[in-house]
Design a protein around this motif. Structure first.
Motif, PDB file in Angstrom:
ATOM      1  N   THR A  41     -10.844   6.781  34.902  1.00 22.82           N
ATOM      2  CA  THR A  41      -9.393   7.048  35.245  1.00 22.82           C
ATOM      3  C   THR A  41      -8.965   8.463  35.375  1.00 22.82           C
ATOM      4  OG1 THR A  41      -9.434   7.151  32.756  1.00 22.82           O
ATOM      5  CG2 THR A  41      -8.910   5.131  33.238  1.00 22.82           C
ATOM      6  N   ASP A  98      -8.009   6.470  28.478  1.00 22.56           N
ATOM      7  CA  ASP A  98      -8.705   7.238  29.368  1.00 22.56           C
ATOM      8  C   ASP A  98     -10.199   7.114  29.091  1.00 22.56           C
ATOM      9  OD1 ASP A  98      -8.352   9.007  31.359  1.00 22.56           O
ATOM     10  OD2 ASP A  98      -8.714  10.956  30.142  1.00 22.56           O
ATOM     11  N   ASP A 140      -6.786  11.676  25.894  1.00 22.19           N
ATOM     12  CA  ASP A 140      -6.448  12.852  26.677  1.00 22.19           C
ATOM     13  C   ASP A 140      -5.054  13.328  26.547  1.00 22.19           C
ATOM     14  OD1 ASP A 140      -6.343  14.710  28.460  1.00 22.19           O
ATOM     15  OD2 ASP A 140      -6.465  13.191  30.235  1.00 22.19           O
ATOM     16  N   GLU A 176     -10.116  17.345  32.782  1.00 25.06           N
ATOM     17  CA  GLU A 176     -11.310  17.393  31.939  1.00 25.06           C
ATOM     18  C   GLU A 176     -12.155  16.397  32.458  1.00 25.06           C
ATOM     19  OE1 GLU A 176      -8.717  15.490  31.351  1.00 25.06           O
ATOM     20  OE2 GLU A 176      -9.435  13.708  30.673  1.00 25.06           O
TER      21      GLU A 176
HETATM   22 ZN    ZN Z   1      -8.251  12.165  31.509  1.00 24.49          ZN
END
Ligand code: ZN
Ligand code: BES
Ligand code: MN
Length: 505
Positions: free
Chosen positions: A377, A291, A273, A352
């Motif tokens: 997460t 992530d 990420d 996201e």
């Molecule tokens: Zn993330």
């Protein structure tokens, strides 16, 4: 590691090392006392002279202890007996494991499993001992060309139970502990692997490996084209910035009756990420390889219950992608349509996780689930609120909340509830779409869950925000394997509950 369970007196053990506890201040445990008697006061003499105070985590290694059959005796400080709780028990076991590993005792007989912890039985002790030992000896060195592993590592550990009639329960507990430990190890390995290796495709391959290893597991992987046909506009939007193909991994453990409604576990699988166009600062950005720890915990939990052969139906759903900036990446202000038909204004491309989860949650409806739990997460705000000790828990069904909190307590992998009140929904209003993907700085963990709640109206649902618990930073940097212990405990409890109602009928 190989674990066995045994009951017998310490002086009769023909082994490289016998491990017993000593309490503070200078007080022998029951087993240490027994050893003291047969050795003619050897242990109490040492303790009286001040060689070992008994403080939590202190150690003293003894050679040639009279009237014993073992090579060495390892004394471990257990702290004050009154203060011996779950957390300290784990610390004591971890210390014993790392010491045995360092001193080159390749096998040992450990009596610490006989310590009494208030409210816990021998099964709990044994299971925790197995999980703690595996956790303490875990190293991630598969990518080092030269390994600095112990020359004579601990290979076999015998855990002692006080009575012969504890053997059966003890063995079963050790077996469950090992299955959970293997699931934790899988989750840690996947978390620790860097983004250039652990890609969405790699996660899909790992799921397929699970299916190869266990007859009960079936795996299906949806490709970009499949997602397009279904209309997963939110998941596909996040995947636009990277060349790495996204995957929607569906892994099922069919251990229950055919018509029994499954538990669905949805795990965030962002294999890196960067934030996308709303790019993150450079400092510690490497940690965003973690992530995908939600996804890893789903695979870890599935591995554990498949190994146990748990009589339960469980479906793992993993939306997996990278989040990168690029010429085709989503931009702040873009509006996309999710699988549910609801539209989303993307105000921050770094939010996201909720975008890929919302489509996976909608997809979960098709399994007619009894409950859905997502693990992600998801927010830095959760780390600020709860630190690294508890996962955030938000849910639309209070019995489910209750069960998850209890599973967290029993497994030592705790969660803490945050409110999911309607008032917070205001923050994700959008003038142009059905909702915005961010709700401002205030209550960031809660507004993220509010977003998800709009996709979970058709089932009982809980969300675990593991941003603070999935890995540790600093000197001992690495994935923790959490919340595999919580999830497997929840599933074990659920299977036991089902068994009870079946027997009642
Ligand atoms: Zn993330
Ligand atoms: N993966 C992050 C959350 C995260 C950040 C976890 C740091 C652990 C440590 C997530 O995708 C993210 O970037 N969340 C944003 C949300 C914000 C843009 C509303 C965050 O928390 O800053
Ligand atoms: Mn992000």
């Amino acid at each position: 590691m190989e674990f066995t369970v045994k009951s017998g007196t310490p002086e009769k053990q023909r082994t490289a090392c016998v491990v017993v506890g000593v309490f503070e201040p200078r007080r022998s445990s029951a087993v240490a006392e027994r050893l003291d008697e047969v050795t003619g006061g050897y242990i109490s003499n040492l303790i009286r002279r001040g060689d070992l105070e008994g403080k939590l985590g202190q150690t003293l290694l003894l050679h040639n202890v009279p009237n014993t059959l073992c090579d060495r005796v390892l004394l471990i400080g257990c702290g004050r007996e009154r203060e011996l709780n779950e957390v300290n028990y784990r610390k004591i076991i971890a210390k014993a494991a790392s010491t045995l590993n360092d001193i080159g005792a390749m096998e040992a007989v450990c009596y610490l499993s006989e310590l009494t912890i208030k409210g816990r039985d021998i099964s709990w002790n044994l299971r925790q001992a197995v999980e703690t030992v595996e956790d303490a000896l875990y190293r991630f060195d598969q990518l080092k060309s030269k390994k600095d592993a112990a020359r004579r590592p601990l290979r076999r550990l015998v855990l002692s139970v006080p009575r012969r009639r504890d053997l059966t329960a003890g063995e079963e507990a050790a077996r469950i502990g090992q299955a959970v430990a293997h699931g934790i190890k899988l989750a840690k390995d996947l978390g620790n692997l860097p983004g250039n290796i652990c890609t969405p495709g790699y996660l899909a391959d790992q799921a397929r490996d699970l299916a190869k290893a266990h007859k009960s597991v079936k795996v299906d992987v949806l490709e970009r084209e499949d997602m397009r046909k279904l209309g997963m506009g939110a998941l596909l939007a996040v995947a636009r910035g990277t060349h790495e193909p996204p995957k929607l991994i569906v892994a099922q453990h069919r251990g229950g009756k055919k018509d029994e409604a499954p538990v669905v576990l949805v795990g965030k699988g962002v294999t890196f990420d960067s934030g996308g166009i709303s790019i993150k600062p450079a400092a510690a950005m490497d940690e965003m390889k973690y992530d995908m720890c939600g996804a890893a915990s789903v695979l870890g939990a599935l591995s554990a219950i498949a190994e146990m052969g748990l009589p339960l139906n469980v479906v793992g759903v993993i939306p997996a992608t990278e989040n990168l900036p690029g010429g085709s990446a989503i931009k702040p202000g873009d509006i996309v349509t999710s699988l549910s038909g609801q539209t989303i204004e993307i105000l921050n491309t770094d939010a996201e996780g909720r975008m890929i989860l919302c489509d996976a949650l909608t997809y979960s409806e098709r399994f007619k689930p009894s409950v859905v739990i997502d693990i992600a997460t998801l927010t830095g705000a959760c780390v600020i609120a709860l630190g690294k000790h508890a996962s955030g828990l938000l849910s639309n069904h209070s019995p489910l909340t209750h069960d998850l909190l209890n599973a967290g307590k029993a497994s030592g992998d705790r969660a803490w509830e945050l409110p999911l009140w309607d008032e917070y929904q205001e923050q994700i209003k959008s003038p142009f779409a059905d909702m915005a993907n961010v709700g401002g700085r205030e209550g960031g963990t809660i507004t993220a869950a509010c977003f998800l709640s709009r996709y979970t109206k058709k089932f009982h649902w809980a969300h675990l925000d593991i941003a603070g618990t999935a890995w540790v930073s600093g000197e001992n940097k690495g994935a923790t394997g959490r919340p595999v212990p919580l999830l497997t405990q929840y599933l074990l409890d659920r299977a036991a509950e089902l068994e009870k109602t079946k027997r009642a009928v």
